[in-house]
Motif scaffolding. Structure first.
Motif, PDB file in Angstrom:
ATOM      1  N   ASN A 281       0.821  -1.216   0.000  1.00  0.00           N
ATOM      2  CA  ASN A 281       0.000   0.000   0.000  1.00  0.00           C
ATOM      3  C   ASN A 281       0.855   1.267   0.000  1.00  0.00           C
ATOM      4  O   ASN A 281       0.345   2.376  -0.087  1.00  0.00           O
ATOM      5  CB  ASN A 281      -0.957   0.015   1.196  1.00  0.00           C
ATOM      6  N   SER A 282       2.182   1.053   0.068  1.00  0.00           N
ATOM      7  CA  SER A 282       3.089   2.208   0.018  1.00  0.00           C
ATOM      8  C   SER A 282       3.969   2.192  -1.229  1.00  0.00           C
ATOM      9  O   SER A 282       4.962   2.917  -1.304  1.00  0.00           O
ATOM     10  CB  SER A 282       3.985   2.227   1.270  1.00  0.00           C
ATOM     11  N   GLY A 283       3.638   1.348  -2.168  1.00  0.00           N
ATOM     12  CA  GLY A 283       4.450   1.246  -3.385  1.00  0.00           C
ATOM     13  C   GLY A 283       5.031  -0.157  -3.566  1.00  0.00           C
ATOM     14  O   GLY A 283       4.665  -1.111  -2.853  1.00  0.00           O
ATOM     15  N   THR A 284       5.949  -0.280  -4.487  1.00  0.00           N
ATOM     16  CA  THR A 284       6.549  -1.584  -4.790  1.00  0.00           C
ATOM     17  C   THR A 284       7.884  -1.742  -4.071  1.00  0.00           C
ATOM     18  O   THR A 284       8.724  -0.841  -4.077  1.00  0.00           O
ATOM     19  CB  THR A 284       6.777  -1.734  -6.318  1.00  0.00           C
ATOM     20  N   VAL A 285       8.077  -2.909  -3.460  1.00  0.00           N
ATOM     21  CA  VAL A 285       9.338  -3.235  -2.795  1.00  0.00           C
ATOM     22  C   VAL A 285      10.024  -4.333  -3.597  1.00  0.00           C
ATOM     23  O   VAL A 285       9.475  -5.433  -3.763  1.00  0.00           O
ATOM     24  CB  VAL A 285       9.088  -3.725  -1.346  1.00  0.00           C
TER      25      VAL A 285
ATOM     26  N   TYR B 160      11.680 -12.401   4.030  1.00  0.00           N
ATOM     27  CA  TYR B 160      11.272 -11.024   4.317  1.00  0.00           C
ATOM     28  C   TYR B 160      11.184 -10.811   5.834  1.00  0.00           C
ATOM     29  O   TYR B 160      10.933 -11.767   6.591  1.00  0.00           O
ATOM     30  CB  TYR B 160       9.921 -10.725   3.656  1.00  0.00           C
ATOM     31  N   PRO B 161      11.402  -9.606   6.295  1.00  0.00           N
ATOM     32  CA  PRO B 161      11.325  -9.347   7.743  1.00  0.00           C
ATOM     33  C   PRO B 161       9.880  -9.384   8.232  1.00  0.00           C
ATOM     34  O   PRO B 161       8.972  -8.891   7.553  1.00  0.00           O
ATOM     35  CB  PRO B 161      11.926  -7.945   7.888  1.00  0.00           C
ATOM     36  N   LEU B 162       9.689 -10.005   9.365  1.00  0.00           N
ATOM     37  CA  LEU B 162       8.347 -10.080   9.949  1.00  0.00           C
ATOM     38  C   LEU B 162       8.050  -8.786  10.720  1.00  0.00           C
ATOM     39  O   LEU B 162       8.939  -8.187  11.340  1.00  0.00           O
ATOM     40  CB  LEU B 162       8.253 -11.274  10.897  1.00  0.00           C
ATOM     41  N   ASN B 163       6.816  -8.389  10.653  1.00  0.00           N
ATOM     42  CA  ASN B 163       6.399  -7.189  11.374  1.00  0.00           C
ATOM     43  C   ASN B 163       6.041  -7.582  12.810  1.00  0.00           C
ATOM     44  O   ASN B 163       4.982  -8.144  13.075  1.00  0.00           O
ATOM     45  CB  ASN B 163       5.204  -6.548  10.682  1.00  0.00           C
ATOM     46  N   THR B 164       6.957  -7.278  13.719  1.00  0.00           N
ATOM     47  CA  THR B 164       6.733  -7.604  15.129  1.00  0.00           C
ATOM     48  C   THR B 164       6.604  -6.332  15.984  1.00  0.00           C
ATOM     49  O   THR B 164       6.725  -6.384  17.209  1.00  0.00           O
ATOM     50  CB  THR B 164       7.914  -8.448  15.657  1.00  0.00           C
ATOM     51  N   THR B 165       6.331  -5.228  15.327  1.00  0.00           N
ATOM     52  CA  THR B 165       6.261  -3.938  16.028  1.00  0.00           C
ATOM     53  C   THR B 165       4.938  -3.739  16.741  1.00  0.00           C
ATOM     54  O   THR B 165       4.798  -2.852  17.588  1.00  0.00           O
ATOM     55  CB  THR B 165       6.468  -2.785  15.027  1.00  0.00           C
ATOM     56  N   GLY B 166       3.946  -4.515  16.360  1.00  0.00           N
ATOM     57  CA  GLY B 166       2.620  -4.339  16.950  1.00  0.00           C
ATOM     58  C   GLY B 166       1.770  -3.358  16.174  1.00  0.00           C
ATOM     59  O   GLY B 166       0.555  -3.260  16.384  1.00  0.00           O
ATOM     60  N   GLY B 167       2.398  -2.637  15.232  1.00  0.00           N
ATOM     61  CA  GLY B 167       1.646  -1.702  14.394  1.00  0.00           C
ATOM     62  C   GLY B 167       1.155  -2.380  13.125  1.00  0.00           C
ATOM     63  O   GLY B 167       1.404  -3.566  12.864  1.00  0.00           O
TER      64      GLY B 167
ATOM     65  N   GLY C  52       2.084  -1.678  10.122  1.00  0.00           N
ATOM     66  CA  GLY C  52       3.175  -1.870   9.177  1.00  0.00           C
ATOM     67  C   GLY C  52       2.802  -1.506   7.756  1.00  0.00           C
ATOM     68  O   GLY C  52       1.886  -0.732   7.500  1.00  0.00           O
ATOM     69  N   VAL C  53       3.580  -2.083   6.824  1.00  0.00           N
ATOM     70  CA  VAL C  53       3.338  -1.847   5.394  1.00  0.00           C
ATOM     71  C   VAL C  53       2.585  -3.061   4.858  1.00  0.00           C
ATOM     72  O   VAL C  53       3.127  -4.177   4.820  1.00  0.00           O
ATOM     73  CB  VAL C  53       4.670  -1.642   4.636  1.00  0.00           C
TER      74      VAL C  53
ATOM     75  N   VAL D 134       7.490  -1.144   9.191  1.00  0.00           N
ATOM     76  CA  VAL D 134       7.830   0.167   8.644  1.00  0.00           C
ATOM     77  C   VAL D 134       9.309   0.398   8.905  1.00  0.00           C
ATOM     78  O   VAL D 134       9.819   0.139  10.003  1.00  0.00           O
ATOM     79  CB  VAL D 134       6.988   1.282   9.326  1.00  0.00           C
ATOM     80  N   THR D 135      10.041   0.832   7.895  1.00  0.00           N
ATOM     81  CA  THR D 135      11.476   1.027   8.042  1.00  0.00           C
ATOM     82  C   THR D 135      11.919   2.282   7.305  1.00  0.00           C
ATOM     83  O   THR D 135      11.281   2.702   6.329  1.00  0.00           O
ATOM     84  CB  THR D 135      12.261  -0.192   7.514  1.00  0.00           C
ATOM     85  N   ASP D 136      13.026   2.850   7.774  1.00  0.00           N
ATOM     86  CA  ASP D 136      13.596   4.016   7.105  1.00  0.00           C
ATOM     87  C   ASP D 136      14.655   3.608   6.082  1.00  0.00           C
ATOM     88  O   ASP D 136      15.397   4.427   5.564  1.00  0.00           O
ATOM     89  CB  ASP D 136      14.210   4.979   8.128  1.00  0.00           C
ATOM     90  N   GLY D 137      14.708   2.310   5.817  1.00  0.00           N
ATOM     91  CA  GLY D 137      15.687   1.802   4.858  1.00  0.00           C
ATOM     92  C   GLY D 137      16.861   1.120   5.513  1.00  0.00           C
ATOM     93  O   GLY D 137      17.692   0.500   4.827  1.00  0.00           O
ATOM     94  N   SER D 138      16.949   1.192   6.821  1.00  0.00           N
ATOM     95  CA  SER D 138      18.077   0.596   7.541  1.00  0.00           C
ATOM     96  C   SER D 138      17.770  -0.823   8.018  1.00  0.00           C
ATOM     97  O   SER D 138      18.648  -1.515   8.540  1.00  0.00           O
ATOM     98  CB  SER D 138      18.455   1.469   8.744  1.00  0.00           C
ATOM     99  N   GLY D 139      16.534  -1.256   7.852  1.00  0.00           N
ATOM    100  CA  GLY D 139      16.154  -2.587   8.327  1.00  0.00           C
ATOM    101  C   GLY D 139      16.514  -3.675   7.325  1.00  0.00           C
ATOM    102  O   GLY D 139      17.128  -3.443   6.270  1.00  0.00           O
ATOM    103  N   GLU D 140      16.153  -4.892   7.660  1.00  0.00           N
ATOM    104  CA  GLU D 140      16.411  -6.038   6.783  1.00  0.00           C
ATOM    105  C   GLU D 140      15.585  -5.921   5.507  1.00  0.00           C
ATOM    106  O   GLU D 140      14.367  -5.679   5.558  1.00  0.00           O
ATOM    107  CB  GLU D 140      16.064  -7.342   7.494  1.00  0.00           C
ATOM    108  N   PRO D 141      16.231  -6.115   4.347  1.00  0.00           N
ATOM    109  CA  PRO D 141      15.484  -6.036   3.096  1.00  0.00           C
ATOM    110  C   PRO D 141      14.774  -7.353   2.786  1.00  0.00           C
ATOM    111  O   PRO D 141      15.035  -8.390   3.412  1.00  0.00           O
ATOM    112  CB  PRO D 141      16.580  -5.780   2.064  1.00  0.00           C
ATOM    113  N   VAL D 142      13.891  -7.314   1.813  1.00  0.00           N
ATOM    114  CA  VAL D 142      13.301  -8.546   1.275  1.00  0.00           C
ATOM    115  C   VAL D 142      14.372  -9.178   0.385  1.00  0.00           C
ATOM    116  O   VAL D 142      15.003  -8.500  -0.432  1.00  0.00           O
ATOM    117  CB  VAL D 142      12.032  -8.235   0.459  1.00  0.00           C
ATOM    118  N   LYS D 143      14.603 -10.482   0.520  1.00  0.00           N
ATOM    119  CA  LYS D 143      15.672 -11.159  -0.229  1.00  0.00           C
ATOM    120  C   LYS D 143      15.108 -12.307  -1.066  1.00  0.00           C
ATOM    121  O   LYS D 143      14.129 -12.950  -0.687  1.00  0.00           O
ATOM    122  CB  LYS D 143      16.731 -11.708   0.735  1.00  0.00           C
TER     123      LYS D 143
END
Length: 237
Positions: free
Chosen positions: A149-153, A179-186, A188-189, A217-226
């Motif tokens: 919902n925020s674009g293409t990754v 891919y990184p799991l969303n464990t923030t409780g929010g 996410g994307v 949600v990441t500022d680009g410093s988190g684990e990427p999708v591989k």
């Protein structure tokens, strides 16, 4: 004197008749001589037919139908039939010849969740199944994009060495998406879909995303999708 002349003339005529008789006798002999080679030629035709019988059943059948002369000709046809058989084996050995690349339209592409409980990352396995009716080769990395919902990754390659595989019709090969799991409780994307482009192809297939609903949600410093190379998640038949 006239009587003596007539006598000489008569002798000349008799000698001429004798010479003619001798010549006729020689001609007769000359005419009968070729009968032996002709018989040999006929024998040769039969021998050729026998050779064809040894060479192939098709040649033998044709040889038995015709005369001695046509048997020799049919024998040549039988030899050609043997060449045709060689051509047939070439067609039969097509499976061992170098197969062409696996094109997108020749592949049935599906995706499933393969996340193992306790892993820090989620895993989706994509299966590429050859349904073209003939063998094809595949090697390298597929292009992978997650629609959100925020674009293409776009997925990053893991860097593992790719190996080439030959897929017979009906066989499949897999590759993983981590891919990184969303464990923030929010929230996410939110992931809304998966786009897959087979290796060395430009045509893309859109699939439903079978994994977790969102990325953190990441500022680009988190684990990427591989994405790993084809074959790195196991190969099925």
């Amino acid at each position: 004197m006239r009587a003596h002349h007539l006598t000489l003339t008569a002798l000349a005529i008799v000698a001429g008749l004798s010479l003619t008789a001798c010549q006729n006798g020689d001609d007769g002999t000359g005419q009968s001589a070729p009968s032996s080679p002709a018989g040999a030629a006929s024998s040769g035709g039969s021998s050729s037919g026998a050779s064809d019988q040894g060479g192939g059943t098709g040649g033998a059948g044709k040889g038995s139908t015709g005369s001695a002369g046509s048997t020799g000709s049919t024998g040549s046809t039988g030899s050609t039939g043997s060449t045709g058989k060689g051509s047939g084996s070439t067609t039969g050995s097509g499976g061992s010849a170098k197969a062409g690349r696996c094109h997108t339209d020749a592949l049935q592409i599906t995706a499933k969740d393969d996340t193992i409980s306790g892993d820090p990352d989620g895993t989706v396995v994509v299966e590429l199944k050859n349904h073209s009716g003939q063998a094809c080769t595949i090697s390298g990395y597929a292009g992978v994009d997650l629609k959100t919902n925020s674009g293409t990754v776009s997925a990053k390659r893991t860097g593992q060495q790719a190996t080439q595989a030959v897929l017979k019709s009906g066989q499949s090969i897999d590759f993983p998406i981590n891919y990184p799991l969303n464990t923030t409780g929010g929230s996410g994307v939110r992931i809304t879909g998966l786009l897959v482009t087979p290796p060395n192809e430009t045509k893309t297939v859109a699939l439903a995303w079978p994994g977790a609903a969102s990325l953190p949600v990441t500022d680009g410093s988190g684990e990427p999708v591989k994405v790993g190379p084809v074959g790195s998640a196991g190969q099925g038949g």
